[in-house]
Design an enzyme around this catalytic site. Structure first.
Site, PDB file in Angstrom:
ATOM      1  N   GLU A 202     -13.194 -14.788   5.416  1.00  0.00           N
ATOM      2  CA  GLU A 202     -13.756 -13.889   4.403  1.00  0.00           C
ATOM      3  C   GLU A 202     -12.672 -12.862   4.128  1.00  0.00           C
ATOM      4  O   GLU A 202     -12.426 -11.982   4.939  1.00  0.00           O
ATOM      5  CB  GLU A 202     -15.048 -13.273   4.947  1.00  0.00           C
ATOM      6  CG  GLU A 202     -15.996 -12.871   3.854  1.00  0.00           C
ATOM      7  CD  GLU A 202     -15.845 -11.410   3.511  1.00  0.00           C
ATOM      8  OE1 GLU A 202     -14.978 -11.109   2.655  1.00  0.00           O
ATOM      9  OE2 GLU A 202     -16.569 -10.600   4.088  1.00  0.00           O
TER      10      GLU A 202
ATOM     11  N   CYS B 187     -14.724  -5.426   0.941  1.00  0.00           N
ATOM     12  CA  CYS B 187     -14.101  -6.615   0.335  1.00  0.00           C
ATOM     13  C   CYS B 187     -14.830  -6.984  -0.947  1.00  0.00           C
ATOM     14  O   CYS B 187     -14.227  -7.483  -1.887  1.00  0.00           O
ATOM     15  CB  CYS B 187     -14.063  -7.764   1.323  1.00  0.00           C
ATOM     16  SG  CYS B 187     -15.593  -7.991   2.188  1.00  0.00           S
TER      17      CYS B 187
ATOM     18  N   GLU C 234      -6.004  -6.055  -4.829  1.00  0.00           N
ATOM     19  CA  GLU C 234      -7.066  -5.317  -4.151  1.00  0.00           C
ATOM     20  C   GLU C 234      -6.504  -3.987  -3.625  1.00  0.00           C
ATOM     21  O   GLU C 234      -5.567  -3.975  -2.837  1.00  0.00           O
ATOM     22  CB  GLU C 234      -7.585  -6.149  -2.977  1.00  0.00           C
ATOM     23  CG  GLU C 234      -8.718  -5.497  -2.235  1.00  0.00           C
ATOM     24  CD  GLU C 234      -9.245  -6.363  -1.104  1.00  0.00           C
ATOM     25  OE1 GLU C 234      -8.439  -6.908  -0.343  1.00  0.00           O
ATOM     26  OE2 GLU C 234     -10.482  -6.479  -0.982  1.00  0.00           O
TER      27      GLU C 234
ATOM     28  N   LYS D 270     -13.091  -9.712  18.627  1.00  0.00           N
ATOM     29  CA  LYS D 270     -11.962  -8.781  18.650  1.00  0.00           C
ATOM     30  C   LYS D 270     -12.151  -7.812  17.488  1.00  0.00           C
ATOM     31  O   LYS D 270     -11.846  -8.123  16.349  1.00  0.00           O
ATOM     32  CB  LYS D 270     -10.655  -9.570  18.490  1.00  0.00           C
ATOM     33  CG  LYS D 270      -9.425  -8.960  19.145  1.00  0.00           C
ATOM     34  CD  LYS D 270      -9.026  -7.599  18.613  1.00  0.00           C
ATOM     35  CE  LYS D 270      -8.294  -7.690  17.288  1.00  0.00           C
ATOM     36  NZ  LYS D 270      -8.032  -6.344  16.714  1.00  0.00           N
TER      37      LYS D 270
ATOM     38  N   GLY E  58      -5.363 -13.504   7.044  1.00  0.00           N
ATOM     39  CA  GLY E  58      -6.177 -14.726   6.987  1.00  0.00           C
ATOM     40  C   GLY E  58      -5.302 -15.973   6.951  1.00  0.00           C
ATOM     41  O   GLY E  58      -5.613 -16.990   7.594  1.00  0.00           O
TER      42      GLY E  58
HETATM   43  P1  ADP Z   1      -5.624  -4.558   7.734  1.00  0.00           P
HETATM   44  O1  ADP Z   1      -4.286  -5.008   7.238  1.00  0.00           O
HETATM   45  O2  ADP Z   1      -6.414  -3.841   6.715  1.00  0.00           O
HETATM   46  O3  ADP Z   1      -5.610  -3.835   9.055  1.00  0.00           O
HETATM   47  P2  ADP Z   1      -6.146  -7.152   8.829  1.00  0.00           P
HETATM   48  O4  ADP Z   1      -6.605  -8.303   8.041  1.00  0.00           O
HETATM   49  O5  ADP Z   1      -4.744  -7.197   9.330  1.00  0.00           O
HETATM   50  O6  ADP Z   1      -6.457  -5.871   7.972  1.00  0.00           O
HETATM   51  O7  ADP Z   1      -7.103  -6.934  10.087  1.00  0.00           O
HETATM   52  C1  ADP Z   1      -8.387  -7.484  10.232  1.00  0.00           C
HETATM   53  C2  ADP Z   1      -8.589  -7.889  11.681  1.00  0.00           C
HETATM   54  O8  ADP Z   1      -7.633  -8.898  12.008  1.00  0.00           O
HETATM   55  C3  ADP Z   1      -8.365  -6.784  12.703  1.00  0.00           C
HETATM   56  O9  ADP Z   1      -9.268  -6.970  13.795  1.00  0.00           O
HETATM   57  C4  ADP Z   1      -6.951  -7.035  13.165  1.00  0.00           C
HETATM   58  O10 ADP Z   1      -6.653  -6.525  14.450  1.00  0.00           O
HETATM   59  C5  ADP Z   1      -6.927  -8.539  13.187  1.00  0.00           C
HETATM   60  N1  ADP Z   1      -5.599  -9.162  13.107  1.00  0.00           N
HETATM   61  C6  ADP Z   1      -4.473  -8.675  12.550  1.00  0.00           C
HETATM   62  N2  ADP Z   1      -3.467  -9.564  12.651  1.00  0.00           N
HETATM   63  C7  ADP Z   1      -3.961 -10.649  13.297  1.00  0.00           C
HETATM   64  C8  ADP Z   1      -3.435 -11.921  13.685  1.00  0.00           C
HETATM   65  N3  ADP Z   1      -2.179 -12.253  13.431  1.00  0.00           N
HETATM   66  N4  ADP Z   1      -4.251 -12.793  14.296  1.00  0.00           N
HETATM   67  C9  ADP Z   1      -5.542 -12.484  14.536  1.00  0.00           C
HETATM   68  N5  ADP Z   1      -6.101 -11.313  14.197  1.00  0.00           N
HETATM   69  C10 ADP Z   1      -5.341 -10.399  13.583  1.00  0.00           C
END
Ligand code: ADP
Length: 496
Positions: free
Chosen positions: A266, A300, A400, A191, A249
């Site tokens: 990560e 990161c 960060e 994804k 995460g």
């Molecule tokens: P940012 O806040 O910088 O967009 P994220 O950590 O939210 O960074 O996003 C990293 C990845 O995790 C993206 O592919 C995002 O779509 C996905 N993502 C965001 N929220 C969720 C969630 N609750 N479960 C799984 N994947 C997610």
């Protein structure tokens, strides 16, 4: 004119690119979202949408996981290791053949300078090449359990691995997760981030052409809430590799816990770069500049905290400011030294950090403002920013920023530098610049970080395990350890 340059000119002229993938990649082909929804991807260099992609939901995720499960159980796990290696090797070749297009797509989608995108694509090819060679070296062990007994182990693929990919290194992160998963014999559902969906889709299609059986690698696009969350919570997922923010995460780990699914996380970083007085000054200057301004600091493992020994400090920081002010900014496709940040939201986050710092009376040595592509006057740009003499507990030192913002702290000596470096909730990477190798390795032993770079920030490649401690996450990607992450050990003990 190189192929990437020609394509870059098309994209700059038309604001888009022809033949971008449409739909999710499920069961060996592109298919529209089950609910028929689309969303837009933006070009950060112009702040304008340039293409649509499928906005997936739990139904699309279910179809992808089912496809992966079938392909895993009926085909891929039983394909001989050497043949798996040949597929990955062909994929590496195809990535190289199509490097120009992949790089331009990555550049348009993420905003990064074309040269950096080209480097990322080379790295992606290298990841497939590296793990291609490792497939048939995954061997088990024997155990001395006594006469009349036989004890041995082998590595089985974990099953179906989910890959949640961030927007800062879309093709690199996809490759460093997908390649070892496939090498181990796992099937994948990836994804990509909703800001940067395209290169993961192109990669899945390249893998098919390389001979990967249908269903072994699937890509579902869409938002984190609608596509990411159902993927990590799906009971058909055996492993999750997540790269992204700490907050997400934590959500991913909680969702995975309900099914007792294993996770590699990560997450963020606030990585220190220690520069001691006896360093090779030019090398250290180059290293610090690259550590924070590459990909506009959206890494990161960016070296975002400079910790410099007092006797070197004044001249060193003055020279960094001079270099930061001289950096060329612009649309990534014009190949500037620094591109935009990835989204309006990210630009707002970066600007918010600096506004709050100004409010606290923190001195901004250079930069500290939003700006634009000098050619078009558009785009989501932030000036290369250096914040001098920052206090240890300040928000800018602790949190960060994920943008082109470097803080500077002064150390009295190596021990003091070490204490400042380890004073962080994060522990992903640390850099050390010194000519004294004993000091360098002594620091490397005591720095709390998943990896330490000595005299070249970002040294090494796919061969070197990568991951964090503390809130930077756990588990390691890359290297042979990254491959073992997609395996589970089966031990067999027999009485003869
Ligand atoms: P940012 O806040 O910088 O967009 P994220 O950590 O939210 O960074 O996003 C990293 C990845 O995790 C993206 O592919 C995002 O779509 C996905 N993502 C965001 N929220 C969720 C969630 N609750 N479960 C799984 N994947 C997610």
């Amino acid at each position: 004119m190189p192929a990437s340059q020609q394509l870059a000119e098309v994209a700059l002229r038309t604001g888009t690119l022809p033949d971008l993938p449409q739909g999710h990649f499920i069961d060996g082909g592109f298919r529209p979202a089950a609910a028929g929804r689309h969303m837009e991807s933006f070009d950060p260099g112009s702040a304008a949408p340039f293409a649509d992609f499928a906005c997936g939901d739990a139904d699309d995720v279910a179809a992808a996981v089912e496809s992966a499960r079938r392909a895993f159980e009926n085909v891929w796990r039983d394909v001989p290791a050497a043949e798996r290696g040949r597929v990955l090797q062909r994929a590496a070749g195809l990535i190289r053949e199509e490097a120009a297009r992949l790089a331009v797509v990555e550049c348009l989608d993420s905003g990064k300078p074309l040269a950096e995108a080209e480097g990322d694509v080379r790295g992606a090819a290298r990841a497939f090449e590296y793990y291609a060679g490792a497939c048939d070296k995954l061997q088990g062990d024997t155990f001395p359990i006594g006469p009349g007994y036989l004890g041995y182990s082998h590595h089985e693929p974990v099953g179906v691995a989910a890959q949640i990919i961030p927007w800062n290194y879309p093709i690199s992160t996809a490759a460093r997760g997908i390649a070892p998963a496939l090498a181990a014999g796992c099937a994948v559902v990836a994804k990509p981030a909703e800001q940067t969906p395209f290169t993961a889709l192109l990669l899945a299609e390249i893998l098919k052409r390389a001979g990967l059986p249908d269903g072994v690698c699937n890509v579902v696009t869409g938002t984190g809430a609608e596509a990411g969350a159902p993927l990590v919570a799906h009971p058909g997922i055996d492993h999750v590799t997540f790269t992204g923010s700490v907050a997400t995460g934590i959500d991913v780990m909680k969702a995975a816990a309900d099914n007792v699914t294993r996770v590699v996380l990560e997450l963020g970083g606030k990585s220190p770069v220690i520069v001691l007085a006896d360093c090779e000054r030019e090398r250290a200057l180059d290293g610090v500049m690259g550590a924070i301004f590459e990909n506009a600091g959206q890494i990161c493992s960016a070296g975002s905290r400079l910790i410099v020994e007092r006797s070197l400090h004044d001249g060193f920081v003055a020279e960094l400011c001079r270099r930061a002010e001289a950096l060329t900014l612009g649309h990534g496709l014009r190949n500037p030294q620094m591109g935009p940040v990835n989204s309006a939201a990210q630009l707002g986050r970066v600007a918010g950090f600096i506004e709050r710092a100004r409010g606290r009376g923190v001195a901004i040595a250079t930069g500290g403002g939003e700006t634009a592509d000098p050619e078009s006057g558009r785009g989501w740009f932030y000036q290369p920013t250096i914040v001098a003499d920052c206090a240890a507990g300040d928000e800018l030192v602790c949190e960060e920023v994920f943008g082109p913002v470097l803080t500077v702290q002064i150390a009295e000596d190596a021990e003091h530098a070490l204490a400042l470096a380890n004073d962080s909730q994060y522990a992903l990477v640390a850099g050390v610049y010194t000519r004294d190798f004993a000091t360098a390795h002594r620091l490397a032993q005591r720095l709390d970080a998943g990896q330490v770079y000595i005299n070249e920030y970002f040294a090494g490649g796919i061969e070197v395990p990568f991951g964090g401690n503390k809130k930077s996450g756990f588990g390691r990607e890359k290297g042979l350890e990254g491959l073992l992450g997609y395996c589970r050990t089966k031990s067999v003990a027999a009485r003869l």
